[in-house]
Design a protein around this motif. Structure first.
Motif, PDB file in Angstrom:
ATOM      1  N   UNK A   1      43.661  56.851  34.403  1.00  0.00           N
ATOM      2  CA  UNK A   1      43.461  57.628  35.637  1.00  0.00           C
ATOM      3  C   UNK A   1      44.044  56.930  36.859  1.00  0.00           C
ATOM      4  N   UNK A   2      44.600  55.723  36.675  1.00  0.00           N
ATOM      5  CA  UNK A   2      45.232  55.011  37.773  1.00  0.00           C
ATOM      6  C   UNK A   2      44.313  54.102  38.551  1.00  0.00           C
ATOM      7  N   UNK A   3      43.100  53.848  38.024  1.00  0.00           N
ATOM      8  CA  UNK A   3      42.145  52.997  38.725  1.00  0.00           C
ATOM      9  C   UNK A   3      42.263  51.551  38.250  1.00  0.00           C
ATOM     10  N   UNK A   4      42.111  50.583  39.176  1.00  0.00           N
ATOM     11  CA  UNK A   4      42.201  49.173  38.805  1.00  0.00           C
ATOM     12  C   UNK A   4      41.062  48.754  37.869  1.00  0.00           C
ATOM     13  N   UNK A   5      41.336  47.742  37.056  1.00  0.00           N
ATOM     14  CA  UNK A   5      40.344  47.158  36.151  1.00  0.00           C
ATOM     15  C   UNK A   5      40.277  45.660  36.447  1.00  0.00           C
ATOM     16  N   UNK A   6      39.075  45.158  36.649  1.00  0.00           N
ATOM     17  CA  UNK A   6      38.901  43.756  37.014  1.00  0.00           C
ATOM     18  C   UNK A   6      38.442  42.893  35.852  1.00  0.00           C
ATOM     19  N   UNK A   7      38.955  41.659  35.797  1.00  0.00           N
ATOM     20  CA  UNK A   7      38.485  40.642  34.863  1.00  0.00           C
ATOM     21  C   UNK A   7      37.774  39.554  35.652  1.00  0.00           C
ATOM     22  N   UNK A   8      36.631  39.097  35.159  1.00  0.00           N
ATOM     23  CA  UNK A   8      35.892  38.029  35.816  1.00  0.00           C
ATOM     24  C   UNK A   8      36.222  36.684  35.173  1.00  0.00           C
ATOM     25  N   UNK A   9      36.413  35.684  36.025  1.00  0.00           N
ATOM     26  CA  UNK A   9      36.640  34.308  35.592  1.00  0.00           C
ATOM     27  C   UNK A   9      35.513  33.462  36.169  1.00  0.00           C
ATOM     28  N   UNK A  10      34.790  32.755  35.310  1.00  0.00           N
ATOM     29  CA  UNK A  10      33.617  31.977  35.719  1.00  0.00           C
ATOM     30  C   UNK A  10      33.830  30.514  35.366  1.00  0.00           C
ATOM     31  N   UNK A  11      33.486  29.622  36.291  1.00  0.00           N
ATOM     32  CA  UNK A  11      33.609  28.192  36.047  1.00  0.00           C
ATOM     33  C   UNK A  11      32.289  27.476  36.171  1.00  0.00           C
ATOM     34  N   UNK A  12      32.249  26.187  35.825  1.00  0.00           N
ATOM     35  CA  UNK A  12      31.039  25.391  36.011  1.00  0.00           C
ATOM     36  C   UNK A  12      30.705  25.245  37.492  1.00  0.00           C
ATOM     37  N   UNK A  13      29.488  24.839  37.794  1.00  0.00           N
ATOM     38  CA  UNK A  13      29.099  24.611  39.184  1.00  0.00           C
ATOM     39  C   UNK A  13      30.096  23.682  39.863  1.00  0.00           C
ATOM     40  N   UNK A  14      30.485  24.072  41.058  1.00  0.00           N
ATOM     41  CA  UNK A  14      31.366  23.317  41.952  1.00  0.00           C
ATOM     42  C   UNK A  14      32.834  23.310  41.509  1.00  0.00           C
ATOM     43  N   UNK A  15      33.154  23.968  40.380  1.00  0.00           N
ATOM     44  CA  UNK A  15      34.542  23.997  39.906  1.00  0.00           C
ATOM     45  C   UNK A  15      35.263  25.223  40.472  1.00  0.00           C
ATOM     46  N   UNK A  16      35.127  25.421  41.759  1.00  0.00           N
ATOM     47  CA  UNK A  16      35.757  26.563  42.418  1.00  0.00           C
ATOM     48  C   UNK A  16      37.275  26.545  42.231  1.00  0.00           C
ATOM     49  N   UNK A  17      37.859  25.355  42.298  1.00  0.00           N
ATOM     50  CA  UNK A  17      39.314  25.256  42.160  1.00  0.00           C
ATOM     51  C   UNK A  17      39.764  25.637  40.758  1.00  0.00           C
ATOM     52  N   UNK A  18      38.976  25.318  39.751  1.00  0.00           N
ATOM     53  CA  UNK A  18      39.335  25.722  38.389  1.00  0.00           C
ATOM     54  C   UNK A  18      39.410  27.242  38.289  1.00  0.00           C
ATOM     55  N   UNK A  19      38.426  27.912  38.857  1.00  0.00           N
ATOM     56  CA  UNK A  19      38.416  29.379  38.844  1.00  0.00           C
ATOM     57  C   UNK A  19      39.636  29.926  39.572  1.00  0.00           C
ATOM     58  N   UNK A  20      39.913  29.390  40.744  1.00  0.00           N
ATOM     59  CA  UNK A  20      41.046  29.905  41.514  1.00  0.00           C
ATOM     60  C   UNK A  20      42.372  29.617  40.814  1.00  0.00           C
ATOM     61  N   UNK A  21      42.494  28.443  40.196  1.00  0.00           N
ATOM     62  CA  UNK A  21      43.745  28.108  39.511  1.00  0.00           C
ATOM     63  C   UNK A  21      43.981  29.004  38.298  1.00  0.00           C
ATOM     64  N   UNK A  22      42.919  29.284  37.550  1.00  0.00           N
ATOM     65  CA  UNK A  22      43.073  30.161  36.393  1.00  0.00           C
ATOM     66  C   UNK A  22      43.454  31.570  36.829  1.00  0.00           C
TER      67      UNK A  22
ATOM     68  N   UNK B   1      24.367  29.578  40.282  1.00  0.00           N
ATOM     69  CA  UNK B   1      25.101  28.955  41.380  1.00  0.00           C
ATOM     70  C   UNK B   1      26.524  28.561  41.005  1.00  0.00           C
ATOM     71  N   UNK B   2      27.106  29.254  40.028  1.00  0.00           N
ATOM     72  CA  UNK B   2      28.452  28.932  39.558  1.00  0.00           C
ATOM     73  C   UNK B   2      29.508  29.780  40.243  1.00  0.00           C
ATOM     74  N   UNK B   3      30.714  29.240  40.401  1.00  0.00           N
ATOM     75  CA  UNK B   3      31.792  30.035  40.993  1.00  0.00           C
ATOM     76  C   UNK B   3      32.273  31.090  40.007  1.00  0.00           C
ATOM     77  N   UNK B   4      32.567  32.270  40.519  1.00  0.00           N
ATOM     78  CA  UNK B   4      33.062  33.365  39.697  1.00  0.00           C
ATOM     79  C   UNK B   4      33.958  34.243  40.556  1.00  0.00           C
ATOM     80  N   UNK B   5      35.005  34.761  39.943  1.00  0.00           N
ATOM     81  CA  UNK B   5      35.951  35.600  40.681  1.00  0.00           C
ATOM     82  C   UNK B   5      36.350  36.794  39.841  1.00  0.00           C
ATOM     83  N   UNK B   6      36.769  37.850  40.533  1.00  0.00           N
ATOM     84  CA  UNK B   6      37.356  39.003  39.864  1.00  0.00           C
ATOM     85  C   UNK B   6      38.824  39.085  40.227  1.00  0.00           C
ATOM     86  N   UNK B   7      39.651  39.344  39.214  1.00  0.00           N
ATOM     87  CA  UNK B   7      41.083  39.535  39.449  1.00  0.00           C
ATOM     88  C   UNK B   7      41.544  40.737  38.640  1.00  0.00           C
ATOM     89  N   UNK B   8      42.477  41.492  39.178  1.00  0.00           N
ATOM     90  CA  UNK B   8      42.951  42.681  38.488  1.00  0.00           C
ATOM     91  C   UNK B   8      43.643  42.306  37.191  1.00  0.00           C
TER      92      UNK B   8
END
Length: 465
Positions: free
Chosen positions: A423-444, A410-417
């Motif tokens: 070959x010209x295809x995007x590569x994603x990095x995942x950023x994961x935070x503690x439960x309810x720390x959605x803003x930490x993930x978005x800020x990072x 139930x932790x927030x996680x995001x993918x950012x390029x």
């Protein structure tokens, strides 16, 4: 590409406020892009330009009078097909589901209408949302705008294709094992799976979330206030909380960042993916964060247990269907689910219990670090026609090792390029935070986007295909 299509939500709203651009004018730019690109990417379902023009015209009047409804007023958006909109069928990506009009808007659709957003289409998904692919028995094959021979990922396939094709700034997907983050990674988008309950959904299911898919972090932030309003239909929705979603500044100095470069199971991480994520981690280290290599949280027993449970649950749903109905399900999905017929009730429960093992492993990890960085996807891309990166129904989840644990915990996680392949295809990095720390993930993610400048050139519609 029309320069209007490069604008962020903040820039669009500023032009609306100055009366230098109207919602109607902006919509017509989006409509022209859809006309040019949609025949190639096949991202949309129930596309309705006439309704969009009417919604944009009503928004134009509200902006002229200074009587806007909300922060998304006049912003064109799409909703994943699984998100119900009143009066329209929800086929769940499969020919096996009767086309019955939805009785009411799901929470997300209701919040967007309250805001005055221009909902111009739904977006495609595979059968029952059970694939990381744009392949469906109901919808046309969705393709990746960066390379039309490649897959946009899934199950929020149309959302990712629409976002990368510049069909407006905001697209809402859903995620139960990576269905926002995986396609976001493969198409260069920012995709947020928030903490479970942050954005109310209906129907709710264990681990299922909804979230924004956008070309920049701030555009996602604009959507989070409206989308996170509680709704009684989701008994797991979090209580109201005053969060300034646009307060995206952060100092990373002293932050303990776990770097997870192996998923523990499944497909190996390709060299180009590994190099891009390691380079991204070095930027955080140079900014003063402490990078700590960490072991995987997922085990083979955990993933196989979840696979057994999902197969048994899904087979229970389709085993009683008339044969002529179940025969319409995508063969890959049907073959995978049929394995559930041999799983006993005790085995299914044992499989479900592995979700608690995932949760414990994730909690143990976050007792040692503040956040985690990892690849989003282990591979750069795969063919558009494939049902999954393995294209093997006996091994359907070998690519979700980096994403699925955080749904169960139930932790927030995001993918950012974080870069592009040769070959010209995007590569994603995942950023994961503690439960309810959605803003930490978005800020990072935002500070990383500021360091790199984000993606400036998005795919152009081809003249032929």
């Amino acid at each position: 590409m029309n320069e209007l299509l490069t604008l962020t939500i903040r820039q669009i709203r500023d032009l609306y406020a100055k009366k230098a651009l109207s919602p109607s004018e902006y919509w017509l730019a989006v409509e022209k892009q859809v006309d040019a690109f949609e025949p190639h990417v096949k991202a949309l379902y129930l596309y309705n330009p006439e309704s969009a023009r009417a919604q944009a015209a009503a928004s134009t009047e509200r902006w002229a009078k200074g009587e806007t409804l909300g922060i998304l007023d006049g912003i064109p958006i799409t909703l994943k097909e699984l998100i119900a909109t009143k009066g329209e069928p929800v086929p769940l990506g499969t020919k096996a589901v009767p086309l019955v009009p939805a009785a009411e808007d799901a929470p997300i659709a209701a919040r967007c209408r309250e805001e005055g957003a221009v909902i111009f289409a739904k977006t495609t998904c595979p059968d029952y949302g059970m694939l990381s692919s744009g392949l469906s028995s109901f919808h046309p094959l969705s393709r990746n705008p960066w390379d039309l021979s490649q897959n946009p990922g899934g199950s929020s396939a149309g959302s990712s294709a629409a976002g990368a094709a510049s069909f407006g700034p905001l697209h809402i997907g859903t995620d139960i094992g990576g269905s926002i983050r995986l396609p976001a990674g493969w198409t260069g988008l920012f995709g947020l799976k928030p903490s479970n309950g942050r954005i109310p959904i209906d129907p709710y299911y264990f681990g299922r979330c909804a979230g924004p898919m956008t070309r920049c972090v701030e555009d996602a932030a604009y959507s989070m206030g409206p989308l996170s309003r509680p709704d009684w239909r989701d008994a797991t929705s979090l209580p109201p909380e005053e969060i300034d979603w646009l307060d995206l500044g952060i100092d990373v100095r002293g932050l303990k960042i776990g770097l997870m470069m192996e998923a523990g199971i499944g497909l190996d991480v390709e060299e180009e993916v590994q190099a891009a994520v390691l380079a991204a981690a070095r930027l955080f280290e140079q900014a003063g964060a402490e990078i700590i290599p960490v072991a995987p949280v997922l085990t083979r027993a955990m993933l196989d247990g979840l696979d057994n449970f999902w197969r048994a649950r899904f087979w229970g749903d389709i085993a009683t269907m008339p044969e002529e109905q179940s025969a319409q399900i995508l063969p890959y999905i049907y073959e995978w689910a049929k394995g559930g017929s041999e799983i006993t009730g005790a085995e299914a429960v044992k499989g479900f219990n592995q979700t608690y093992e995932m949760r414990k492993a994730c909690a143990r990890l976050f007792s040692q670090v503040d956040v985690v960085l990892s690849p989003t996807n282990p591979i750069v891309s795969y063919p558009a026609e494939w049902a999954s990166p393995t294209n093997d129904p006996t091994k359907p989840f070998e690519h979700i090792g980096f994403t699925v644990p955080w749904n169960m915990s139930e932790q927030p996680a995001a993918s950012i390029n974080c870069g592009f392949s040769k070959s010209g295809m995007p590569i994603g990095m995942q950023v994961v935070g503690p439960r309810f720390a959605d803003m930490t993930v978005m800020r990072l993610c935002k500070v990383f986007e500021d360091w790199t400048g984000g993606i400036k050139a998005w795919p152009e519609a081809p003249s032929t295909f």
